[in-house]
Design an enzyme around this catalytic site. Structure first.
Site, PDB file in Angstrom:
ATOM      1  CG  HIS A  65      -0.208  -0.048   2.537  1.00 14.05           C
ATOM      2  ND1 HIS A  65       0.247  -1.235   3.068  1.00 14.05           N
ATOM      3  CD2 HIS A  65       0.148   0.916   3.417  1.00 14.05           C
ATOM      4  CE1 HIS A  65       0.846  -1.005   4.228  1.00 14.05           C
ATOM      5  NE2 HIS A  65       0.806   0.295   4.462  1.00 14.05           N
ATOM      6  CB  CYS A 216       2.338   2.112   9.774  1.00 13.81           C
ATOM      7  SG  CYS A 216       0.947   2.370   8.664  1.00 13.81           S
TER       8      CYS A 216
END
Length: 697
Positions: A65, A216
């Site tokens: 991603h 993240c």
């Protein structure tokens, strides 16, 4: 807004053998449906994200991603591999591959859907339904949440995760390192935390309370999967776990009362925790985000052990402003650049205000206006010279702040607000000893380093309240003042004087070479660090102007005007080489370039950097060299063509800008023309004017 995933974005027989091939196969589906505008650029962003940390999860899941400027809207593609693909998970290859693409400015609603999908991946029934699905339409519906996964616990991704917790309290998340890890405290945990005790504790007393932060680098998937994993493990252990996810859609702060009442803290993160100081003085476990996904029960056990032993974190220091968005692993050079840019960015408004006021004063009252008496003592309302003197003296006061502001905000970028006082003090001393711009830069770095060192010293709790307002300003200012006055100040002042004398004596080939170099720097990153270094170098010379420093300022501003003007000219002359959006940007670039806003060329450079940036640099070098060769001077630090009357040799100055603009425009047209593709015709078509020109990077 289109649906997040459709049947066309599902591949139930993904034949790729590597993670790069899998990402390309799924990305091609996105590109074919207009979700990705530049396939290669998007794949480069995916690869860059993958290089930061593998995206494979235990349980056979791969979630490559990224956030990318090449994505038009939040999109998800799904592939199922029969043989499995290695995404770096500890337990082996992944058979369920989710490629998540979010636009750089993705809206919060769709990002929240993506985040809830990440939570659903922790549900075995949801992943089981995906493995048994036989039709792309139903698979897409499962992922969107239009169909249930077949069990009450497997709610749609867009559903809140609460039902899962209520129906499956005894089941560990699939992505944990060991199946039993999230249902009880590990056997190897010390005896003071008995495995069987936590589930019974709520009936007799208040449960152990934990607050957690998960984050993240991308803030889309791992952030929310770690949150779900910690919450489920807390349920299984009889522990209250409240999680604050600091993801792409921003973050909602935990209730301050909840933080105050917490018995322990877990940080599962790969980027700096924002507002970390809220959790100071509590037992804390600090790990990477994947640990929060794979071994949540161990983290809960560890923080409980620390609480029983009375271990607490030290005084938390807020991340410095330029470090709050820094990624883990940023090197010293990267952080140094950010600190310096903090000082420069705060200095620029003083430069613009003071410099333009001084330039207007010279325009109205002539170059002897600097010798006018103080307007506080002598001011004639009907006299233009008095008004010119007023403007000059206001501008001079503003200019007097340049070095202290530079130093103060470099220190601020390093150490937050405690760095301001010693930074400003050091900058003022730099002016006092004639160390100038370089002295301010060094003073800011010294001040920030001193404050950061003081903040690392263990302080008794009774003194913590007075540290930021008394102790740190007192000690740091004394140290910085000592170093600036007696140690480093004089050598820096000598260096500053040497640099000033060198600039004053620049003639001939040396001046032309300096102009070309400054032009290259101004046009390389279009408002980025190198551009700011060249600009700050020129502005620093205006504090004590001489013939050489005024020539440098003229060359820097002229070169900085070239990139947007060149792109505007190129879109006008050969519009069919550019997309409709670029042609619209080209119209605005005329004004931006004329106003000395180099960033006006960024949309063109972002779309085609290998052709636009070298072309801009070539034109900038030509303009900078010509400006120096013509002997053009400039007392104003900004303004573009609007301060041309204040420029020495104005007609030659405009000629230098025109020459550089022509060179850049010709080069970019030539380079784009050489790589013209069939998609270019689409950009010219009135019916398909939004199509982008495809260029090979």
């Amino acid at each position: 807004m289109s649906e997040l995933i459709t049947a066309e974005l599902v591949d139930l027989d993904l034949s790729a053998e590597t993670k790069d091939a899998a990402a390309r196969s799924l990305a091609e589906r996105m590109a074919a449906h207009g979700r990705v505008t530049d396939l290669e650029g998007f794949l480069a962003d995916v690869a860059a994200r993958e290089a930061q940390m593998p995206t494979g999860l235990d349980g056979g899941i791969g979630i490559p991603h990224c956030r990318s400027t090449h994505v038009t809207e939040p999109t998800l593609a799904f592939g199922r591999s029969a043989s499995g693909i290695d995404f770096g998970a500890p337990d082996g290859p992944a058979d369920l591959i989710f490629l998540i693409a979010a636009p750089a400015g993705g809206d919060a609603d769709h990002l929240s859907i993506l985040s809830t999908l990440a939570r659903s991946l922790m549900d075995e029934s949801f992943t089981g339904a995906l493995r048994s699905a036989t039709e792309p339409e139903r698979t897409a519906a499962l992922i969107r949440g239009d169909e249930p996964a077949g069990e009450p616990s497997a709610q749609a991704p867009a559903q809140a995760p609460a039902p899962e917790k209520g129906t499956r309290p005894e089941t560990a998340p699939e992505a944990e390192e060991a199946p039993a890890a999230s249902t009880e405290v590990p056997a190897e945990a010390p005896s003071e935390v008995p495995p069987a005790a936590p589930p019974e504790a709520p009936s007799a007393a208040a449960p152990f309370r934990i607050v957690a932060i998960t984050s993240c680098p991308t803030g889309i998937a791992h952030t929310y999967m770690a949150a779900e994993s910690l919450e489920k493990a807390g349920q299984a252990a009889g522990v209250e776990v409240s999680v604050e996810t600091q993801g792409s859609a921003g973050f909602k702060r935990l209730d301050p009362q909840l933080v105050r009442d917490a018995d322990g803290v877990i940080f599962a993160h790969d980027v700096e925790v924002r507002e970390k100081e809220r959790f100071a003085g509590k037992p804390t476990v600090d790990v990477g985000v994947k640990a929060g996904i794979n071994r949540p029960a161990e983290l809960i056990a560890e923080v409980r052990q620390k609480a029983e032993r009375g271990e607490v974190s030290g005084t938390a220091r807020a991340a410095a402003p330029m470090d709050k968005d820094a990624e883990t692993g940023d090197g010293f050079a990267t952080r140094l650049r950010k600190w310096l840019m903090t000082g420069v960015s705060y200095m620029v408004p003083f430069v613009a205000a003071g410099g333009l006021l001084i330039a207007l004063a010279f325009a109205i009252g002539g170059y002897t206006i600097n010798k006018a008496p103080s307007v506080a003592e002598h001011f004639v309302w009907a006299d233009a010279t008095s008004w010119a003197a007023l403007l000059f003296q206001i501008g001079s006061v503003a200019f007097g702040f340049l070095v202290p502001v530079l130093a103060g905000f470099i220190a601020y970028g390093m150490a937050d607000r405690p760095g301001l006082v010693p930074g400003f003090v050091g900058g003022a001393i730099a002016l006092t000893i004639n160390a100038g711009f370089l002295g301010g830069l060094i003073a800011g770095l010294i001040a920030g380093a001193v404050v950061m060192t003081i903040q690392r010293v263990g302080i008794p709790p009774v003194l913590r309240g007075i540290m930021p307002v008394v102790v740190i300003p007192l000690i740091s200012s004394a140290i910085v003042g000592f170093l600036m006055f007696l140690v480093v100040g004089k050598p820096i002042a000598a260096l500053q004087k040497g640099l000033t004398d060198w600039l004053s004596g620049l003639t001939g080939a040396n001046a032309i070479m300096l102009g070309a170099l400054l032009g290259l720097m101004m046009c390389f990153d279009l408002g980025g660090p190198l551009n700011k270094v060249a600009y700050a170098f020129a502005v620093g010379g205006l504090a004590n102007p001489n013939e050489g420093s005024l020539k440098v300022m003229a060359a820097v501003m002229a070169a900085g005007m070239v990139p947007p003007l060149a792109m505007a000219l190129a879109t006008t002359v050969r519009g069919r080489l550019f997309t409709k959006a670029e042609r619209e940007n080209g119209k605005a670039a005329w004004v931006l370039g004329a106003s000395f806003i180099t960033e006006g060329a960024i949309p063109f450079a972002a779309a085609d950097p290998l052709r636009v940036i070298p072309s801009a640099m070539a034109g900038g070098a030509v303009t900078g060299a010509l400006s120096m060769a013509f002997g053009c001077t400039l007392r104003a630090p900004h303004g573009g063509i609007f301060v041309v009357p204040l420029i020495g040799q104005p007609f030659l100055y405009l000629l230098a800008i025109a020459a550089g603009t022509g060179v850049s425009a010709a080069l970019v047209i030539l380079l784009k023309g050489l790589r013209k593709t069939p998609h270019t015709r689409a950009a010219d078509s009135p019916a398909d004017g939004e199509a982008e020109v495809t260029v090979a990077a």
